[in-house]
Enzyme design. Structure first.
Site, PDB file in Angstrom:
ATOM      1  N   CYS A 193     -20.347  36.322 -35.546  1.00 44.86           N
ATOM      2  CA  CYS A 193     -19.537  35.211 -36.488  1.00 44.86           C
ATOM      3  C   CYS A 193     -18.743  34.279 -35.323  1.00 44.86           C
ATOM      4  O   CYS A 193     -18.743  33.140 -35.765  1.00 44.86           O
ATOM      5  CB  CYS A 193     -18.262  36.138 -37.010  1.00 44.86           C
ATOM      6  SG  CYS A 193     -18.987  36.792 -38.501  1.00 44.86           S
TER       7      CYS A 193
ATOM      8  N   THR B 114      -7.545  73.895 -54.939  1.00 44.29           N
ATOM      9  CA  THR B 114      -7.255  72.815 -55.893  1.00 44.29           C
ATOM     10  C   THR B 114      -8.485  72.408 -56.996  1.00 44.29           C
ATOM     11  O   THR B 114      -8.191  72.271 -57.856  1.00 44.29           O
ATOM     12  CB  THR B 114      -7.336  71.337 -54.970  1.00 44.29           C
ATOM     13  OG1 THR B 114      -6.052  71.423 -54.266  1.00 44.29           O
ATOM     14  CG2 THR B 114      -7.084  70.256 -56.025  1.00 44.29           C
TER      15      THR B 114
ATOM     16  N   LEU C 263     -11.818  63.643 -59.145  1.00 43.48           N
ATOM     17  CA  LEU C 263     -11.630  63.022 -57.903  1.00 43.48           C
ATOM     18  C   LEU C 263     -12.377  61.579 -58.128  1.00 43.48           C
ATOM     19  O   LEU C 263     -13.249  61.343 -56.993  1.00 43.48           O
ATOM     20  CB  LEU C 263     -12.217  63.860 -56.909  1.00 43.48           C
ATOM     21  CG  LEU C 263     -11.465  64.973 -56.619  1.00 43.48           C
ATOM     22  CD1 LEU C 263     -12.019  65.768 -55.280  1.00 43.48           C
ATOM     23  CD2 LEU C 263     -10.087  64.953 -56.286  1.00 43.48           C
TER      24      LEU C 263
ATOM     25  N   GLU D  52     -15.907  35.662 -42.084  1.00 38.46           N
ATOM     26  CA  GLU D  52     -15.920  34.295 -41.494  1.00 38.46           C
ATOM     27  C   GLU D  52     -17.270  33.601 -42.127  1.00 38.46           C
ATOM     28  O   GLU D  52     -17.117  32.596 -42.246  1.00 38.46           O
ATOM     29  CB  GLU D  52     -15.971  34.358 -39.811  1.00 38.46           C
ATOM     30  CG  GLU D  52     -14.558  35.203 -39.790  1.00 38.46           C
ATOM     31  CD  GLU D  52     -14.785  36.641 -39.197  1.00 38.46           C
ATOM     32  OE1 GLU D  52     -14.153  36.949 -38.202  1.00 38.46           O
ATOM     33  OE2 GLU D  52     -15.776  37.127 -39.906  1.00 38.46           O
TER      34      GLU D  52
ATOM     35  N   LEU E  86      -5.150  73.423 -47.201  1.00 40.35           N
ATOM     36  CA  LEU E  86      -5.984  72.499 -46.439  1.00 40.35           C
ATOM     37  C   LEU E  86      -5.007  71.423 -45.895  1.00 40.35           C
ATOM     38  O   LEU E  86      -5.230  71.229 -44.322  1.00 40.35           O
ATOM     39  CB  LEU E  86      -6.896  71.689 -47.517  1.00 40.35           C
ATOM     40  CG  LEU E  86      -7.902  70.466 -46.994  1.00 40.35           C
ATOM     41  CD1 LEU E  86      -8.777  70.980 -45.643  1.00 40.35           C
ATOM     42  CD2 LEU E  86      -8.439  69.636 -47.747  1.00 40.35           C
TER      43      LEU E  86
ATOM     44  N   CYS F 177     -16.496  38.904 -34.360  1.00 40.20           N
ATOM     45  CA  CYS F 177     -17.573  39.575 -33.678  1.00 40.20           C
ATOM     46  C   CYS F 177     -18.420  38.654 -32.700  1.00 40.20           C
ATOM     47  O   CYS F 177     -18.599  37.591 -33.140  1.00 40.20           O
ATOM     48  CB  CYS F 177     -18.251  40.480 -34.516  1.00 40.20           C
ATOM     49  SG  CYS F 177     -19.372  39.696 -35.668  1.00 40.20           S
TER      50      CYS F 177
ATOM     51  N   ALA G  38       2.064  64.617 -53.866  1.00 37.00           N
ATOM     52  CA  ALA G  38       3.366  64.322 -54.890  1.00 37.00           C
ATOM     53  C   ALA G  38       4.147  65.580 -55.000  1.00 37.00           C
ATOM     54  O   ALA G  38       3.430  66.701 -55.046  1.00 37.00           O
ATOM     55  CB  ALA G  38       2.762  63.681 -56.135  1.00 37.00           C
TER      56      ALA G  38
END
Length: 374
Positions: free
Chosen positions: A81, A193, A201, A49, A296, A72, A151
């Protein structure tokens, strides 16, 4: 495109760079024309804002403000804001979602109304809610919002019986995964992994160049088996290796300075995942993208620690009794105990489809008793 849709589009620009603050987009409209736009800047800098008000200048007086989250009202590293909106002379404010932060939660709308600003809580917008879901989780529980991404083939496999997994999904799906990474505060994988795929990553451009801003990489490695030459340890950005308490010293002297080892208690012989999520929350990590593997993900599902699922399905059949599936763990004993995704949607990426949904209704969306069109 509506003005609120444009605000949501702007809010997406902030995803991944604002934590612990929420990503917010704002648009200021005068006489039917956009005169100011903004999105949340990194912590300590302007909120959406404030950015839009600065751009609008004097044109903000008598104008309408569209914002994806209630303004806020509290003083933090930046001024409230709501005060800035009132002082700028904004006549009307449209809000897509109430701030779930207990310090706000309807207070911003109340303050605006008391100052004579016409306020609207627009019909709930799923895209606007999605912008703030991680902030809602973190501000209400102190722990991050956890997304499971995987996937798989049409027959539910993530690799062949020999372990080959490159690539099940197509290039368009993989590009979208990099968007998901860029929007996340952290990317988490298990040690298996790391050992099997040796991933980087990182968030990368289409040409393979790593972006400047990188999410925290988190490896769940109970016994401290992460190889010192693992590719993710030498990438830009930071890496956190979570080990069991007895393995806390196993990686010392083997890793570069941007890699930290975190020793945590064990639960059922493995790193206590609840303790890990609490530790990440204390580090202002509001969202975690978990990319596997099956052990995991299975542990996270078994403990009901997954909030959202992004599952890519590719039209390929792998077969094989020993071929791995994306989620292992103990699993459900009865179908009535299985996780059934809610609020699902389907997206197409080339030949692949992605099924996206929520595991249950644990996400606190920060609703309050705010009058519409008051």
């Amino acid at each position: 495109m509506t003005f609120m849709a444009r605000a949501i589009e702007l809010g997406r620009k902030a995803q991944g760079s604002t934590s612990p603050n929420p990503p917010v987009g704002a648009v200021i409209v005068s006489s039917g024309k956009v005169v100011g736009e903004g999105w949340t800047q990194p912590p300590g800098q302007r909120h959406a804002e404030a950015m839009a008000l600065e751009q609008a200048g004097n044109l903000a007086r008598g104008a309408s403000l569209y914002t994806t989250l209630e303004p806020c009202t509290h003083q933090g590293r930046t001024p409230p804001c709501s005060d800035a909106i009132i002082q700028a002379g904004i006549a009307e404010v449209h809000v897509a979602a109430i701030d779930p932060n207990p310090n706000v939660q309807g207070g911003g709308m109340d303050q605006l109304r008391r100052a004579g600003v016409i306020t609207h809580l627009d019909e709930e917008d799923a895209d606007a809610q999605e912008l703030t879901e991680a902030f809602a989780r973190h501000s209400s529980t102190g722990t991050p919002f956890v997304i499971a991404k995987f996937a798989m083939s049409l027959d539910g496999k993530i690799a062949t019986r020999t372990g080959d997994s490159k690539w099940i999904s197509g290039e368009e799906s993989r590009r979208y995964v990099h968007q998901l990474r860029a929007r996340s505060d952290a990317i988490m994988v298990g040690i298996n992994t790391v050992l099997a795929d040796n991933p980087r990553l990182t968030v990368r451009e289409a040409g393979g160049t790593a972006l400047t801003r990188q999410p925290l990489r988190v490896v769940v490695d109970t016994h401290g088996r992460t190889p010192k030459d693992a590719r993710l340890l030498s990438q830009p950005g930071r890496t956190l290796v979570a080990v069991g308490a007895s393995a806390g010293d196993s990686l010392k002297g083997q890793v570069p300075g941007n890699v930290e080892t975190l020793a945590l208690p064990r639960s059922n012989g493995r790193v206590d995942l609840r303790a890990l999520l609490h530790s990440l929350g204390e580090r202002d990590v509001t969202s975690v993208l978990v990319e596997g593997g099956g052990t995991l993900l299975g542990s996270l599902f078994d403990q009901s620690l997954i909030d959202k699922v992004v599952a890519f399905v590719s039209p390929v059949i792998i077969g094989g009794e020993k071929a791995l599936s994306p989620v292992s763990g103990l699993g459900a004993g009865r179908m009535s105990d299985a996780f059934r995704l809610q609020n699902t949607r389907v997206m197409q990426f080339g030949a692949d489809v992605a099924i996206i949904g929520y595991c249950d209704n644990r996400v606190l969306r920060g609703k309050a008793d705010v009058h519409r069109n008051s």
